[in-house]
Scaffold this motif. Sequence first.
Motif: not given
Length: 570
Positions: A266-295
């Motif tokens: 659970l902690d790792k899945s929550l940490a993923l939010y913080l990581i992706v959020r910060d990357l999106m802020v760095e890129l000044d992104a207005v939206g995102g998407g995450f593949m997940s499946q299958l790899e």
Amino acid sequence: MNAKLLSREVNKKTGAPVIGVFAPCDPRIDQQSRERSINIVKNASEMLANKILQPDGTPVEIVYSDILIDAESQADQVARQFKEAGVNILVCVPDTWSFPQLTTLSLLAHFPKDTPINFTTGNSAPRPGVVYTHATAGAIAQFGKLTHINVGRWPDVGQSPQMDAETLENLVDWCYAAITFMGLRGRRIVIFGHDSMGMETALAHVLETRNQFGLEITRLDMKLLADMLQKESYDKAELKKLRTWLEGHAKGRIELPELEKDSELLDKSLALYLIVRDLMVELDAVGGGFMSQLEWGSDARAIQQPVADIMESLFNSSFDHNGPKPITPFATEADAQALLTQLFMTWLSGGNPPLFMDFRKVWEKQDLLDFAEKNQLEVDHSETWLEKGFVDGVNSGSASFDWAAKPGATEHEIMSKISFPKAVDYFYYLGNSVHFISPGGIEGVAARLAFSSLSGMFSMVWDEAKTVELPNDFAQAIRQTANPTWPHTFVVPKYATMTEYKQYAPSNHFHLTWGLKPARLQFWMDFTNVLSVTPWQSRPTFVEGTDRPVPLLYLINGGELNTKRLKLGR
């Protein structure tokens, strides 16, 4: 003159949508009528002020000029004023007759051809601004530029008339479409991973998206996220805050059967939010998407990673552990067309949360009657959901927390309705899902963007829709037929029959945004040259009071479809 080095300071408002309001006039008209025209410009601007909001809640800047455009010199002067103020959207509010070529046509020469322009006028006879509107809109249509007119109402007499509520509402709807069109130009979305599961409808059409919408697509490999998780490249104090916040809302509804192991996941899945959020802020992104499946999490040959359901839901929600926040549209399965659909509809609605769903099972009336009989469930035959049927919208990711309650609910009310069960087995139980059942009575637009290589054009398949609430025993039984750990929203389209809905879905995903009006979507499709697809037999071509009037440009070029093809040179 020497070359000038620019400051490194950048005005963050540069490129943001700015609406400029102006009026033409006839130099032969009496001073009293001229003063009335100036007051109309001022009143219209003040009525628009704070009415048009960007997704972060920031009001769009409204500027106006009290210089009446009588001829070319005033057109040049106002145009330069507007360009200096960053105006990229034009609203003309004529109250008198004047000469199109000497006024608005000369002003338009200073702006790109696709600059949105709206003519809002009273239907008055004394000094017929409506005559000017028709003459100028007709002239503009002849040289192939799109314009919209809003022939509304304001008093024929009086020095300071104001447009009525309906006229203002129509103008506000147009403005939302215009700021979505202009405000997303030059912006960026981020896709982590490639097109998952070979979903061709999820492809990031990079060149087409750039050309048609002015949006860039940054593509990052999911390995970066896996590495950052392993390196613990996130603020550990903030992770603790996020975990405490989640437990404060739902501690008894977070499923952790193997406490130590599952707590770490659970902690790792929550940490993923913080990581992706910060990357999106760095890129000044207005939206995102995450593949997940299958790899990412369900290929047994690789190191399994935690599910991203909570992360995706947090992005699409109006709050997180730090309090209220703007919606950041986010798509599961790296579904780029889903992301674009959600992004556009969030902007068009003024920042309302999108719902990402599988177009799962379509329940028709006979299906429901058979199901009720088999499971010994009582049904009320007067219910809309039984008579027309509904779609069970369900997906493991991207379900905005806001959709667990009705619009306007508090954070506490919303979170009290959400549970976090263990993820289903083809994610190897590596983390927690998000589960709720949406309440009934939420109205909006359900839609899905599509692309065709034959035409080189995007289409939007859409209908008005609302959610319905089933009796609890019936809802729980329906839930068990699909994925009981995922969110469920029971959706009824306004015009489509269930047969039509089943046959004409452009993908296995569809999207719902509350508070979105059809007129706003239609205006936006005009600006972006997206084809409007409503193949529902019961829907009229034009619904007065709901649809935007068809632009003159379409009428004189063989219809909307033909005009949009002509604009693309096809």
